[in-house]
Design an enzyme around this catalytic site. Structure first.
Site, PDB file in Angstrom:
ATOM      1  N   LYS A  89       0.819  -1.224   0.000  1.00 37.06           N
ATOM      2  CA  LYS A  89       0.000   0.000   0.000  1.00 37.06           C
ATOM      3  C   LYS A  89       0.848   1.266   0.000  1.00 37.06           C
ATOM      4  CE  LYS A  89      -4.376  -1.830   1.619  1.00 37.06           C
ATOM      5  NZ  LYS A  89      -5.449  -1.785   2.605  1.00 37.06           N
ATOM      6  N   ARG A 123      -3.513 -10.419   5.145  1.00 35.69           N
ATOM      7  CA  ARG A 123      -3.978 -10.408   3.755  1.00 35.69           C
ATOM      8  C   ARG A 123      -2.865  -9.847   2.867  1.00 35.69           C
ATOM      9  NH1 ARG A 123      -6.629  -6.974   0.103  1.00 35.69           N
ATOM     10  NH2 ARG A 123      -8.215  -8.004  -1.199  1.00 35.69           N
TER      11      ARG A 123
END
Length: 269
Positions: free
Chosen positions: A212, A246
């Site tokens: 991210k 995840r």
């Protein structure tokens, strides 16, 4: 507080606009990737048909189903759900109903059970539900997000949504603070540092910070260059209470987590 076994949730995207192009797969290629992820150490596979990256725009449920249906059908036909658990990253009732009827067992809802129909379907199939916190929606969530107290506000949100889940007969719950979903860098770092706070609910905590943009805000890096930063965040998250990670890179996470566990479990002579 209960401790849970660490599990790896591998990411498969069935859409053209997911932010990490190496996670995009279609039909039989997706099944091949899923089989690789299973052999690499994945415990859960999370399939998504719609991007939720900042600025992304929602599509119709028909379009979403059109994207994920071929992969869901192959998973069902090849009984891959007998090897690992499958999760659908969706908040569309009809799409979730299709997946849960064909071997999927987890609802990964970025809206945190906002829709009563999603609650009804999850309850109908006795599915596990991931309640994620997001401020606003993917289209505008990163436009100057603000909190008086990010920990307190997310705690209140979880409290409300857990009560809602239980009212619908949903008891198998996972909590996700939603790294990057309506949070700036400071919010994200604080949530990671104080993650253990949310263990008081007694449910598993999921963290998904794979590649991210927060990593780029700490040290300039392209999406392809962010695996080291991802591993650092995820290992720290496990230390602070996360039990479901995840990620896009299952094999690398499996190795890193096993080393972390070996260090934690060594007997001091």
């Amino acid at each position: 507080m209960k401790n849970f076994k660490t599990k790896i949730m591998g990411i498969i995207n069935a859409n053209e606009d997911s932010f990490f192009k190496n996670s995009r797969f279609y039909g039989s290629n997706a099944v091949l990737k899923i089989e690789h992820m299973i052999s690499d150490g994945a415990d859960i596979i999370d399939l998504g048909g719609v991007s939720s990256r900042p600025g992304s725009i929602a599509v119709s449920w028909e379009e979403e189903l059109n994207r994920v249906k071929p992969i869901i059908d192959l998973i069902y036909d090849e009984k891959l759900y007998e090897k690992v658990k499958f999760s659908l990253d969706s908040y569309q009732p009809k799409v979730l109903d299709y997946a849960l009827n064909r071997g999927f067992s987890i609802v990964n809802d970025i809206t945190g059970l906002e829709n009563d129909e999603v609650c009804k379907i999850a309850s109908k199939y006795n599915a596990q539900v991931v309640i994620m916190h997001m401020q606003n929606n993917p289209e505008n969530m990163q436009k100057s997000p603000e909190y008086d107290d990010v920990i307190k506000e997310i705690d209140t949100f979880f409290n409300q949504r857990i009560k809602k889940a239980k009212n619908f007969g949903i008891n198998n719950i996972v909590l996700d603070v939603g790294i990057g979903f309506g949070k700036n860098l400071q919010h994200n770092l604080l949530l990671l540092k104080k993650l253990e706070h949310f263990k008081h609910f007694g449910y598993e905590l999921l963290i998904g910070a794979s590649r991210k943009s927060m990593i780029n805000l700490v040290i300039e890096s392209t999406i392809e260059e962010r695996l080291p930063g991802t591993l650092a965040i995820h290992l720290e998250s496990i230390k602070n209470g996360a039990s479901i990670i995840r990620c896009h890179d299952v094999k690398e996470h499996y190795q890193a987590i096993k080393i972390q566990e070996a260090i934690n479990n060594v007997e001091i002579l």
